[in-house]
Design an enzyme around this catalytic site. Structure first.
Site, PDB file in Angstrom:
ATOM      1  CB  CYS A  73      27.580  46.881  59.720  1.00 41.47           C
ATOM      2  SG  CYS A  73      27.283  48.015  61.084  1.00 41.47           S
TER       3      CYS A  73
ATOM      4  CD  GLU B  63      29.554  50.540  59.066  1.00 46.48           C
ATOM      5  OE1 GLU B  63      28.405  50.328  58.598  1.00 46.48           O
ATOM      6  OE2 GLU B  63      30.016  49.945  60.042  1.00 46.48           O
ATOM      7  CG  LEU B  64      25.019  55.360  58.151  1.00 46.28           C
ATOM      8  CD1 LEU B  64      24.073  56.347  57.473  1.00 46.28           C
ATOM      9  CD2 LEU B  64      25.193  55.705  59.620  1.00 46.28           C
TER      10      LEU B  64
END
Length: 476
Positions: A284, A248-249
């Site tokens: 994010c 998860e970037l």
């Protein structure tokens, strides 16, 4: 307040070390606590212990895994204030937001406790031709084996919970590397886990630097690497060998405001403010790009700017503070530099833009060039850009004009427009009538393109941490 020092956890046990990591109050800069740092030998011992714990963890009955998770949830509830204060200090998170993250920590463990007793398989109908009469098929999910986790600084409790709780529910021993910037939350979780009857080696929590974390990525005894963080995740994937990898970037999340939203513009603005500036935009799925229909663009811009200027910034320990510090001065300096670059390229500053140390003002801009870093990369700070659109095709194209695709938001009263967004937006999730920052801990969460691989959300993480095993029986 925080303890003066915290141990690391190796094979379920607390350990001290000569090497110490200083954890500082992110607002005042003062030393808050010291954390024991394991050496390379300890990392190897943790991996060996996790491998040795595979059998005992697999043998642990679902009800026993459930009880461990229930114990953790109950203890976190008892220590709620301590956990929130730790978050406020080590992450600079406003105390209201810190309290909310503790709630999500508890909820995630409770969800995992429920899922621990329903990791099920299915019955397969194999009699698809006369030659297969009498054959029956069954599947079940079995633990994958020892797994490794690497987590970032921005949600030191909840992002750890989304790896640790599913691992326990699935029956996988794990080794966790929390962020060196915010290790204390994970170590408090370790302290609670150490109170349980988990088999020896079921968990290790090691606040090591990136160099010493290399075995967690490269060691072939590990069956899965789950990484949450920046684009370095793709480099780690390339080094991970044959193990499964979930990433998860992050992203540069967009939010569309449709032409029919004028009657509820006040609510839209409140949600945009939350999505863009909650915990200083260090999420994010923080709102970074806002696309509003031209018919209401000017009004939305005027009211949004006025609302952002009202936000209270300062000491995160004060209840009235909405905007706290960024994680460190380097992060604030980076984003401040991007703002300056965009202004030089023709972008227009609507509010904010100033910086003092690691405090960056809530910033809104418009006319940001397409190729500016603020448009193309992940800002990960208190920033959002605004741009108008005339048609939905134009709006969807602008959202998709990104290397990322984690989640997008879409304010609209039209079911047809909402379904089109679900069909056409290249995202892991589309949130209708709220911001992309929305997340519930039992829903699938993850992205496409450079935003990563796989999905979190307790049940979906359990699927990644287990594998199917088939049984075929012939009725003789």
């Amino acid at each position: 307040m925080l303890k003066q020092s915290y141990p690391y956890y190796l094979a379920n046990k607390a350990h001290t070390a000569k090497a110490q990591l200083d954890v500082r109050d992110k607002y005042s800069g003062r030393l808050a606590a010291r954390v024991a740092v394991p050496d390379a030998r300890a990392v190897e011992k943790a991996l060996a212990a996790a491998v040795a714990a595979v059998g005992p963890m697999r043998a642990l009955k679902p009800w026993a895994r459930q009880r461990v998770l229930q114990h953790c949830a109950a203890r976190f509830e008892e220590r709620r204030d301590e956990l929130a204060k730790a978050l406020c200090i080590e992450a600079g998170k406003p105390i209201k937001d810190a309290a909310g993250e503790v709630t999500r920590l508890i909820e995630t463990f409770r969800i995992a406790a429920e899922e621990a007793v329903r990791v099920n398989g299915e019955t397969l109908n194999l009699e698809i031709a006369p030659r297969l009469d009498g054959y029956r098929g069954y599947t079940r999910r079995v633990p994958l084996g020892p797994v490794a986790f690497i987590t970032p600084f921005n949600f030191p409790l909840n992002l750890v919970a989304h790896k640790v709780a599913p691992a326990i529910a699935a029956g996988c021993p794990f080794v966790l590397k929390p962020s060196e910037k915010t290790p204390i939350g994970a170590l408090i979780i370790g302290e609670v886990l150490a109170e349980t009857d988990l088999p020896r080696g079921a968990f290790s929590i090691l606040p090591v630097d990136g160099e010493h974390a290399a075995p967690l990525v490269e060691d072939e005894r590990l069956k899965l690497l789950s990484f949450t963080g920046g684009q370095v995740g793709w480099t780690l994937k390339a080094k991970a060998g044959r193990k499964k990898v979930t990433l998860e970037l992050g992203g540069n999340a967009a939010c569309i405001v449709d032409a029919d939203q004028a009657p509820q513009l006040d609510r839209v603005i409140e949600r945009l403010v939350f999505g863009a500036f909650y915990q200083s935009g260090q999420s994010c799925i923080s709102v970074q790009r806002i696309y509003a229909h031209a018919a209401l663009y000017d009004e939305l811009k005027k009211r949004l700017v006025a609302r952002v200027k009202q936000l209270k910034a300062g000491d995160p320990k004060k209840k009235e503070t909405f905007l706290g510090p960024m994680i460190d001065e380097a992060a604030a300096e980076r984003l401040h530099g991007w703002i300056g670059e965009a202004r030089q390229a023709g972008a227009r500053l609507l509010c904010g833009g100033g910086r003092k140390g690691n405090m960056l003002e809530a910033t809104l801009m418009e006319e940001v060039p397409r190729e500016a870093k603020l448009n193309r990369q992940e800002a990960f700070g208190p920033f959002a850009l605004l741009a108008p659109f005339e048609t939905l095709d134009e709006a969807f194209a602008q959202v998709n004009d990104s290397d990322y695709g984690l989640q997008a938001g879409f304010f609209t009263d039209s079911l047809g427009h909402a379904m089109r967004a679900w069909d056409e937006l290249e995202q892991g999730g589309v949130i209708v009538n709220d911001v992309p920052s929305f997340r519930v801990d039992n829903m699938p969460y993850g992205g496409s393109k450079r935003s990563g691989l796989g999905r979190e959300g307790v049940r979906y993480a359990i699927e990644d941490m287990t594998e199917l095993r088939l049984l075929v029986v012939y009725d003789v």
